[in-house]
Design a protein around this motif. Sequence first.
Motif, PDB file in Angstrom:
ATOM      1  N   UNK A  18       1.329 -15.310 -22.614  1.00 14.20           N
ATOM      2  CA  UNK A  18      -0.004 -15.566 -22.072  1.00 14.20           C
ATOM      3  C   UNK A  18      -0.917 -14.355 -22.232  1.00 14.20           C
ATOM      4  N   UNK A  19      -0.296 -13.160 -22.360  1.00 15.98           N
ATOM      5  CA  UNK A  19      -1.078 -11.926 -22.526  1.00 15.98           C
ATOM      6  C   UNK A  19      -0.749 -11.265 -23.866  1.00 15.98           C
ATOM      7  N   UNK A  20      -0.596 -12.118 -24.877  1.00 15.42           N
ATOM      8  CA  UNK A  20      -0.225 -11.693 -26.228  1.00 15.42           C
ATOM      9  C   UNK A  20      -1.162 -10.585 -26.744  1.00 15.42           C
ATOM     10  N   UNK A  21      -0.552  -9.500 -27.233  1.00 15.36           N
ATOM     11  CA  UNK A  21      -1.310  -8.309 -27.627  1.00 15.36           C
ATOM     12  C   UNK A  21      -0.985  -7.900 -29.055  1.00 15.36           C
ATOM     13  N   UNK A  22      -1.915  -7.176 -29.667  1.00 11.49           N
ATOM     14  CA  UNK A  22      -1.688  -6.635 -31.002  1.00 11.49           C
ATOM     15  C   UNK A  22      -2.210  -5.201 -31.052  1.00 11.49           C
ATOM     16  N   UNK A  23      -1.488  -4.342 -31.751  1.00  8.49           N
ATOM     17  CA  UNK A  23      -1.874  -2.939 -31.933  1.00  8.49           C
ATOM     18  C   UNK A  23      -2.550  -2.817 -33.285  1.00  8.49           C
ATOM     19  N   UNK A  24      -3.804  -2.347 -33.286  1.00  5.51           N
ATOM     20  CA  UNK A  24      -4.603  -2.270 -34.507  1.00  5.51           C
ATOM     21  C   UNK A  24      -5.023  -0.834 -34.776  1.00  5.51           C
ATOM     22  N   UNK A  25      -4.935  -0.422 -36.030  1.00  3.34           N
ATOM     23  CA  UNK A  25      -5.361   0.926 -36.396  1.00  3.34           C
ATOM     24  C   UNK A  25      -5.946   0.919 -37.799  1.00  3.34           C
TER      25      UNK A  25
ATOM     26  N   UNK B 115      -6.398  -2.478 -38.980  1.00  4.18           N
ATOM     27  CA  UNK B 115      -7.596  -3.033 -38.366  1.00  4.18           C
ATOM     28  C   UNK B 115      -8.500  -3.721 -39.384  1.00  4.18           C
ATOM     29  N   UNK B 116      -8.472  -3.270 -40.637  1.00  2.00           N
ATOM     30  CA  UNK B 116      -9.333  -3.870 -41.666  1.00  2.00           C
ATOM     31  C   UNK B 116      -8.833  -5.261 -42.057  1.00  2.00           C
ATOM     32  N   UNK B 117      -7.517  -5.428 -42.025  1.00  2.64           N
ATOM     33  CA  UNK B 117      -6.951  -6.759 -42.281  1.00  2.64           C
ATOM     34  C   UNK B 117      -7.349  -7.721 -41.166  1.00  2.64           C
ATOM     35  N   UNK B 118      -7.282  -7.251 -39.936  1.00  4.61           N
ATOM     36  CA  UNK B 118      -7.677  -8.052 -38.775  1.00  4.61           C
ATOM     37  C   UNK B 118      -9.159  -8.421 -38.869  1.00  4.61           C
ATOM     38  N   UNK B 119      -9.977  -7.432 -39.206  1.00  2.00           N
ATOM     39  CA  UNK B 119     -11.420  -7.653 -39.327  1.00  2.00           C
ATOM     40  C   UNK B 119     -11.737  -8.697 -40.387  1.00  2.00           C
ATOM     41  N   UNK B 120     -11.128  -8.549 -41.563  1.00  2.00           N
ATOM     42  CA  UNK B 120     -11.430  -9.447 -42.672  1.00  2.00           C
ATOM     43  C   UNK B 120     -11.021 -10.893 -42.374  1.00  2.00           C
ATOM     44  N   UNK B 121      -9.993 -11.065 -41.565  1.00  2.00           N
ATOM     45  CA  UNK B 121      -9.500 -12.403 -41.246  1.00  2.00           C
ATOM     46  C   UNK B 121     -10.533 -13.227 -40.476  1.00  2.00           C
TER      47      UNK B 121
ATOM     48  N   UNK C  30     -18.726  -5.689 -34.420  1.00  2.00           N
ATOM     49  CA  UNK C  30     -18.068  -6.872 -34.962  1.00  2.00           C
ATOM     50  C   UNK C  30     -16.729  -7.125 -34.280  1.00  2.00           C
ATOM     51  N   UNK C  31     -15.973  -6.064 -34.010  1.00  2.00           N
ATOM     52  CA  UNK C  31     -14.661  -6.233 -33.400  1.00  2.00           C
ATOM     53  C   UNK C  31     -14.771  -6.750 -31.966  1.00  2.00           C
ATOM     54  N   UNK C  32     -15.767  -6.270 -31.221  1.00  2.00           N
ATOM     55  CA  UNK C  32     -15.984  -6.804 -29.873  1.00  2.00           C
ATOM     56  C   UNK C  32     -16.407  -8.268 -29.973  1.00  2.00           C
ATOM     57  N   UNK C  33     -17.271  -8.569 -30.950  1.00  2.00           N
ATOM     58  CA  UNK C  33     -17.724  -9.950 -31.141  1.00  2.00           C
ATOM     59  C   UNK C  33     -16.561 -10.896 -31.409  1.00  2.00           C
ATOM     60  N   UNK C  34     -15.608 -10.456 -32.238  1.00  2.00           N
ATOM     61  CA  UNK C  34     -14.441 -11.289 -32.549  1.00  2.00           C
ATOM     62  C   UNK C  34     -13.661 -11.614 -31.275  1.00  2.00           C
ATOM     63  N   UNK C  35     -13.407 -10.618 -30.439  1.00  4.50           N
ATOM     64  CA  UNK C  35     -12.671 -10.867 -29.199  1.00  4.50           C
ATOM     65  C   UNK C  35     -13.528 -11.662 -28.214  1.00  4.50           C
ATOM     66  N   UNK C  36     -14.837 -11.510 -28.287  1.00  5.67           N
ATOM     67  CA  UNK C  36     -15.743 -12.233 -27.389  1.00  5.67           C
ATOM     68  C   UNK C  36     -15.772 -13.726 -27.704  1.00  5.67           C
ATOM     69  N   UNK C  37     -15.293 -14.108 -28.896  1.00  5.68           N
ATOM     70  CA  UNK C  37     -15.250 -15.528 -29.251  1.00  5.68           C
ATOM     71  C   UNK C  37     -14.277 -16.305 -28.365  1.00  5.68           C
ATOM     72  N   UNK C  38     -13.344 -15.605 -27.748  1.00  2.30           N
ATOM     73  CA  UNK C  38     -12.427 -16.271 -26.828  1.00  2.30           C
ATOM     74  C   UNK C  38     -13.225 -16.745 -25.612  1.00  2.30           C
TER      75      UNK C  38
END
Length: 489
Positions: free
Chosen positions: A105-112, A151-157, A203-211
């Motif tokens: 329920x609190x699934x997390x990912x480490x991005x760099x 983080x760039x792979x995450x962003x591009x997705x 952009x990264x905040x926007x992606x998480x804000x889509x939730x």
Amino acid sequence: MRLIAERLNQPTFDPNLWADSGYLPTPTIIEAAQALYASHNVEDIARSEADTQNLGQTSQQLLQLIHDARINKRKIICFVTGVPGAGKTLVGLNIASIHANREEKEYSVFLSGNGPLVTVLQEALARDRSSRTGDSISATRKETESFIQNIHRFRDEYLHGGVPPEKVAIFDEAQRAWDKEQASDFMRRKRGIVDFDKSEPEFLIEVMDRRQDWAFIIALVGGGQEINKGEAGLAGWLNALKAKFLEWDVYFSTALLSGEYISMGVDLNAVSRANILPNLHLATSMRSFRAEKLSSFVHYLVSGRCGLAVSLYKEIGHVYPIKVTRDLAKAKAWVKQHKRANESMGLLASSNGIRLKAEGIFVKNKIDPAKWFLSGAEDIRSAEFLEDVATEFDVQGLELDWCVVAWDADYRFNGQEFEHWEFRGTKWEMRHQAVRKRYLENAYRVLLTRARQGMVIFVPKGDKSDETRDPKFYDHTYKYLIDCGIGVI
């Protein structure tokens, strides 16, 4: 042992109790990541001389906030600050490892965005899990590549929409995210997107804000470590929050309001929903576990404040040896002499230390970070071989026990202050832009804070017959380092 304790007027010493006690060396970030992945607690990993309480409290604070965000449907961003080597990355990996299951329920990912760090950690964890479980290395690599991502792979997705399955995104070295100009230029040239007009933080905040339900961001921020063009720094995140994400709750420690973070353009006056939590700052360095004040010493050294550097080195020199030499062979012999058992060592230099080539140090040669950090001394590609050199881009966020740091004429002391130079084509050219000067200074800050136990600085003698290696480019720097209290070998 009892006789020694009595002669030194020490408390009663029980040699049997000492011999039976556990050996608890402070782990490297690679060892710590492996232990976390094997379900150890962060407090157990960061034992001995490191500040276990601070790490544990910071982790618990973040876990509580994540849980609160889920229960109360909140969107939260936390800025975790700390001195170099304090364990910011370790805290992030701890959170991600606890909630690494996609069904969580609190699934997390480490991005760099630190490519070498991601590569080394992914491979180290994959090898470790394969050895423990017997699973194939290809299977464990696939698993670790979802747990730790670039983080760039995450962003591009998510460039063309979509909602991430991750509820918690942990951004390591958040200050290195690109500003709007760099991000827009990259998207136009590499992704064919001509109308991208956002900074990476926005952009990264926007992606998480889509939730729609809730979301949580942990931004791990190091001070004074932006080393490349177009890095937005902490201000990039705050500007995005102030402009477009007013419903997000922002948490940080008072450390964000002082010192080097302020110099990064921090302005929290316009940030709504701001909250102060002391536990979000890590004040003790784990990397230089014998010398908590190393980062301050390096800061004064690099900024030309010799007097302050001298006073600090007097406090740390007896537990954290630093030497200087003009003989590379002596430098390598010194680290080999000090290295014990499975301790690590390596050769480092500035990415613009072009004229070190004359000394046999080729900074333009690309290393394989995983092989450099993880291979043994018998492998000529490894750090242990002291042949291939790593630059600030290869080692930021990682560490070694003992280092040889080669100091070229790109950052040279002239007898009064430091000068900033760049080698272009066949000659040195002075850097004039403030931002490019800062990148160079930070490169040396990174290089000089990689060693956990001690280092030797190699300053070439130069060559009068080579105008690109004039001895005067190096002599004042060598003298300056000695004036800062560093001993000669």
